[in-house]
Design a protein around this motif. Structure first.
Motif, PDB file in Angstrom:
ATOM      1  N   PHE A  45       0.797  -1.220   0.000  1.00  0.00           N
ATOM      2  CA  PHE A  45       0.000   0.000   0.000  1.00  0.00           C
ATOM      3  C   PHE A  45       0.832   1.274   0.000  1.00  0.00           C
ATOM      4  N   ASP A  46       2.137   1.170  -0.030  1.00  0.00           N
ATOM      5  CA  ASP A  46       3.000   2.349  -0.074  1.00  0.00           C
ATOM      6  C   ASP A  46       3.664   2.477  -1.437  1.00  0.00           C
ATOM      7  N   ASP A  47       3.858   3.701  -1.877  1.00  0.00           N
ATOM      8  CA  ASP A  47       4.713   4.018  -3.012  1.00  0.00           C
ATOM      9  C   ASP A  47       4.440   3.159  -4.252  1.00  0.00           C
ATOM     10  N   GLY A  48       3.199   3.052  -4.643  1.00  0.00           N
ATOM     11  CA  GLY A  48       2.869   2.326  -5.873  1.00  0.00           C
ATOM     12  C   GLY A  48       2.926   0.818  -5.740  1.00  0.00           C
ATOM     13  N   GLY A  49       2.928   0.292  -4.524  1.00  0.00           N
ATOM     14  CA  GLY A  49       3.066  -1.143  -4.313  1.00  0.00           C
ATOM     15  C   GLY A  49       2.019  -1.979  -5.020  1.00  0.00           C
ATOM     16  N   TYR A  50       0.767  -1.532  -5.012  1.00  0.00           N
ATOM     17  CA  TYR A  50      -0.304  -2.283  -5.681  1.00  0.00           C
ATOM     18  C   TYR A  50      -0.035  -2.360  -7.188  1.00  0.00           C
ATOM     19  N   LYS A  51       0.336  -1.236  -7.779  1.00  0.00           N
ATOM     20  CA  LYS A  51       0.615  -1.209  -9.219  1.00  0.00           C
ATOM     21  C   LYS A  51       1.815  -2.093  -9.542  1.00  0.00           C
ATOM     22  N   GLU A  52       2.839  -2.012  -8.701  1.00  0.00           N
ATOM     23  CA  GLU A  52       4.010  -2.861  -8.912  1.00  0.00           C
ATOM     24  C   GLU A  52       3.645  -4.337  -8.767  1.00  0.00           C
ATOM     25  N   LEU A  53       2.785  -4.658  -7.816  1.00  0.00           N
ATOM     26  CA  LEU A  53       2.351  -6.045  -7.639  1.00  0.00           C
ATOM     27  C   LEU A  53       1.714  -6.570  -8.927  1.00  0.00           C
ATOM     28  N   LEU A  54       0.851  -5.780  -9.530  1.00  0.00           N
ATOM     29  CA  LEU A  54       0.224  -6.222 -10.780  1.00  0.00           C
ATOM     30  C   LEU A  54       1.271  -6.468 -11.862  1.00  0.00           C
ATOM     31  N   LEU A  55       2.237  -5.558 -11.997  1.00  0.00           N
ATOM     32  CA  LEU A  55       3.274  -5.706 -13.031  1.00  0.00           C
ATOM     33  C   LEU A  55       4.211  -6.865 -12.733  1.00  0.00           C
ATOM     34  N   MET A  56       4.613  -7.026 -11.469  1.00  0.00           N
ATOM     35  CA  MET A  56       5.496  -8.140 -11.100  1.00  0.00           C
ATOM     36  C   MET A  56       4.793  -9.467 -11.372  1.00  0.00           C
ATOM     37  N   SER A  57       3.506  -9.543 -11.049  1.00  0.00           N
ATOM     38  CA  SER A  57       2.733 -10.775 -11.256  1.00  0.00           C
ATOM     39  C   SER A  57       2.518 -11.051 -12.740  1.00  0.00           C
ATOM     40  N   LEU A  58       2.181 -10.026 -13.499  1.00  0.00           N
ATOM     41  CA  LEU A  58       1.901 -10.194 -14.930  1.00  0.00           C
ATOM     42  C   LEU A  58       3.127 -10.681 -15.699  1.00  0.00           C
ATOM     43  N   PHE A  59       4.309 -10.178 -15.337  1.00  0.00           N
ATOM     44  CA  PHE A  59       5.522 -10.503 -16.085  1.00  0.00           C
ATOM     45  C   PHE A  59       6.494 -11.403 -15.316  1.00  0.00           C
ATOM     46  N   ASN A  60       6.047 -11.950 -14.180  1.00  0.00           N
ATOM     47  CA  ASN A  60       6.860 -12.847 -13.358  1.00  0.00           C
ATOM     48  C   ASN A  60       8.216 -12.220 -13.013  1.00  0.00           C
ATOM     49  N   LEU A  61       8.165 -11.033 -12.420  1.00  0.00           N
ATOM     50  CA  LEU A  61       9.369 -10.298 -12.037  1.00  0.00           C
ATOM     51  C   LEU A  61       9.489 -10.241 -10.523  1.00  0.00           C
ATOM     52  N   LYS A  62      10.678  -9.914 -10.048  1.00  0.00           N
ATOM     53  CA  LYS A  62      10.931  -9.670  -8.623  1.00  0.00           C
ATOM     54  C   LYS A  62      11.350  -8.224  -8.457  1.00  0.00           C
ATOM     55  N   LYS A  63      10.833  -7.583  -7.442  1.00  0.00           N
ATOM     56  CA  LYS A  63      11.174  -6.207  -7.109  1.00  0.00           C
ATOM     57  C   LYS A  63      12.593  -6.164  -6.569  1.00  0.00           C
ATOM     58  N   LEU A  64      13.373  -5.177  -7.003  1.00  0.00           N
ATOM     59  CA  LEU A  64      14.726  -4.967  -6.488  1.00  0.00           C
ATOM     60  C   LEU A  64      14.695  -3.888  -5.410  1.00  0.00           C
ATOM     61  N   ASN A  65      15.847  -3.576  -4.864  1.00  0.00           N
ATOM     62  CA  ASN A  65      15.950  -2.541  -3.835  1.00  0.00           C
ATOM     63  C   ASN A  65      15.466  -1.202  -4.347  1.00  0.00           C
ATOM     64  N   ARG A  66      15.249  -0.271  -3.452  1.00  0.00           N
ATOM     65  CA  ARG A  66      14.689   1.048  -3.794  1.00  0.00           C
ATOM     66  C   ARG A  66      15.580   1.844  -4.737  1.00  0.00           C
ATOM     67  N   THR A  67      16.893   1.747  -4.604  1.00  0.00           N
ATOM     68  CA  THR A  67      17.786   2.503  -5.482  1.00  0.00           C
ATOM     69  C   THR A  67      18.193   1.623  -6.656  1.00  0.00           C
ATOM     70  N   GLY A  68      18.352   2.219  -7.798  1.00  0.00           N
ATOM     71  CA  GLY A  68      18.768   1.464  -8.980  1.00  0.00           C
ATOM     72  C   GLY A  68      17.585   0.947  -9.764  1.00  0.00           C
ATOM     73  N   ASP A  69      17.837  -0.128 -10.494  1.00  0.00           N
ATOM     74  CA  ASP A  69      16.792  -0.702 -11.334  1.00  0.00           C
ATOM     75  C   ASP A  69      15.646  -1.222 -10.470  1.00  0.00           C
ATOM     76  N   ASP A  70      14.467  -1.354 -11.104  1.00  0.00           N
ATOM     77  CA  ASP A  70      13.260  -1.653 -10.341  1.00  0.00           C
ATOM     78  C   ASP A  70      12.960  -3.136 -10.178  1.00  0.00           C
ATOM     79  N   ALA A  71      13.256  -3.942 -11.218  1.00  0.00           N
ATOM     80  CA  ALA A  71      12.841  -5.343 -11.177  1.00  0.00           C
ATOM     81  C   ALA A  71      13.826  -6.201 -11.962  1.00  0.00           C
ATOM     82  N   VAL A  72      13.734  -7.510 -11.712  1.00  0.00           N
ATOM     83  CA  VAL A  72      14.602  -8.476 -12.391  1.00  0.00           C
ATOM     84  C   VAL A  72      13.766  -9.697 -12.754  1.00  0.00           C
ATOM     85  N   ASP A  73      14.111 -10.349 -13.881  1.00  0.00           N
ATOM     86  CA  ASP A  73      13.400 -11.567 -14.269  1.00  0.00           C
ATOM     87  C   ASP A  73      14.256 -12.788 -13.936  1.00  0.00           C
TER      88      ASP A  73
END
Length: 190
Positions: A45-73
């Motif tokens: 529920f913080d900082d776009g978490g719901y939107k990121e959850l949808l994108l991570m789930s749709l593309f089977n990605l993992k969220k990375l740390n706050r600094t740098g790139d956002d996700a990894v496959d």
């Protein structure tokens, strides 16, 4: 000296008393958080978490740390994730949309942007994804070069002092993303 004096009628008001049942909402929230945690989103529920959850789930990605790139496959390819809100925080429908970048965009940010596998740009109409695009760093190269030229101009003006030169959140129009990227969701009917 004048100080704050509490109005007398405030003292006589009853304290705030819960009257609604939030348990169904809490249960929905717990389900969302459970799924988000699988994708390394620790507060859905913080900082776009719901939107990121949808994108991570749709593309089977993992969220990375706050600094740098956002996700990894699963192949360890990294992604830049950008979300765009169709509805403003005041509830008005926006006439034009753009992707925000960095509050303090530097040459280092641009190099990081070039190095990712893809950018994923998702437009949300409140809680619903409206369109999701992928765009390659190569397709974004005209923007990168434009920003580097602006940084070079600023660097020429600010040679003394040693301060890091940056651009304040340059934007990319959604029109540019749509023209140079690929819409990946919803998929076109066959």
């Amino acid at each position: 000296m004048t100080g704050y004096v509490e109005p007398k009628d405030l003292k006589q008001q009853a304290p705030l008393a819960p009257t609604g049942d939030i348990s169904p909402l809490v249960e929905l929230g717990k389900l969302l958080q459970k799924e988000a945690s699988v994708h390394n989103i620790h507060n859905v529920f913080d900082d776009g978490g719901y939107k990121e959850l949808l994108l991570m789930s749709l593309f089977n990605l993992k969220k990375l740390n706050r600094t740098g790139d956002d996700a990894v496959d699963e192949q360890n390819r990294q992604y830049e994730i950008k979300t765009v809100a169709r509805i403003s925080s005041s509830g008005k429908r926006k006439k034009s949309l753009s992707v925000t970048t960095e509050h303090t965009l530097t040459r280092k940010n641009i190099e990081r942007y070039r190095a990712v596998h893809l950018w994923i740009v998702a437009v949300f109409d409140q809680a619903e994804p409206e369109a999701i695009y992928e765009i390659t760093p190569l397709s974004l190269e005209p923007k990168f070069q434009e920003w580097e030229a602006k940084l070079a101009t600023q660097e020429q003006r600010h040679t003394e002092g040693g301060a890091t030169v940056h651009l304040n959140n340059p934007k990319i129009s959604l029109k540019f993303i749509a023209e140079h990227g690929t819409k990946v969701w919803p998929s076109a009917p066959s």
